[in-house]
Design an enzyme around this catalytic site. Structure first.
Site, mmCIF file in Angstrom:
data_model
loop_
_atom_site.group_PDB
_atom_site.id
_atom_site.type_symbol
_atom_site.label_atom_id
_atom_site.label_comp_id
_atom_site.label_asym_id
_atom_site.label_seq_id
_atom_site.Cartn_x
_atom_site.Cartn_y
_atom_site.Cartn_z
ATOM 1 N N CYS A 1 0.006 3.742 2.756
ATOM 2 C CA CYS A 1 0.401 3.409 4.136
ATOM 3 C C CYS A 1 1.655 3.769 4.143
ATOM 4 C CB CYS A 1 0.286 1.831 4.086
ATOM 5 S SG CYS A 1 -1.613 1.245 4.037
ATOM 6 N N CYS B 1 0.848 -1.325 0.120
ATOM 7 C CA CYS B 1 -0.126 0.141 0.069
ATOM 8 C C CYS B 1 0.872 1.333 -0.044
ATOM 9 C CB CYS B 1 -0.728 -0.121 1.228
ATOM 10 S SG CYS B 1 -1.715 1.425 1.435
#
Length: 166
Positions: A93, A90
């Site tokens: 993230c 991600c």
């Protein structure tokens, strides 16, 4: 060689002598022995050692290892916990994680941060209804009190943390 012998004799006499004999100060773990060599001979000086203070490293961020670890360190925590559900793949993230860690560290232990990789702990992600990453939960006394999904700037993160602490 002669200096070593002299030093050994001196140290033996200092260590074995009682404080009442000749007003000698006994060597302790807090005494610093200074040796100086000069053409006149060996000079030995006793002085108080410097104290070095250390601080315990207190990490405000930890990775959740498994379900019981999550239960113990997050749900049963006396300190409010920010839980970062993330994934290695991600992109957002990778931006949010360090930013959130920095903001949690600024709180000086008033809040801690748990990091949960959803690929490793799918059961926790399902239990806490994580449908997208990054998802951040605020848990206080075992209850989810706030939540956000996606990336936030530092001001928004600070407001999120202040609300959790206050």
């Amino acid at each position: 060689m002669a200096q070593r012998l002299l030093l050994r004799r001196f140290l033996t006499s200092v260590i074995s002598r009682k404080p009442s004999q000749g007003g000698c100060v006994p060597l302790t773990s807090r005494t610093l022995l200074t040796l100086q060599c000069s053409p006149a001979g060996l000079t030995v000086t006793l002085s108080p050692a410097r104290l070095v203070y250390t601080t315990r490293v207190c990490s405000t961020t930890f990775n959740v290892q498994d379900g019981p670890d999550f239960q113990d360190r997050v749900v049963n925590s006396q300190t409010p916990v920010v839980v970062d559900f993330h994934a290695q793949w991600c992109g957002p993230c990778k931006i949010l994680g360090p930013r959130l860690e920095k903001m949690v560290a600024k709180q000086h232990g008033k809040v801690v941060m748990a990091k949960v990789d959803i690929d490793d702990h799918t059961d926790l992600a399902i239990e806490y209804e994580v449908s997208a990453v990054p998802t951040v939960l605020a848990i206080k006394n075992g209850d989810v009190v706030d939540k956000f999904v996606g990336i936030k700037d530092e001001d928004q993160l600070e407001a999120f943390l202040k609300k959790l602490i206050g």
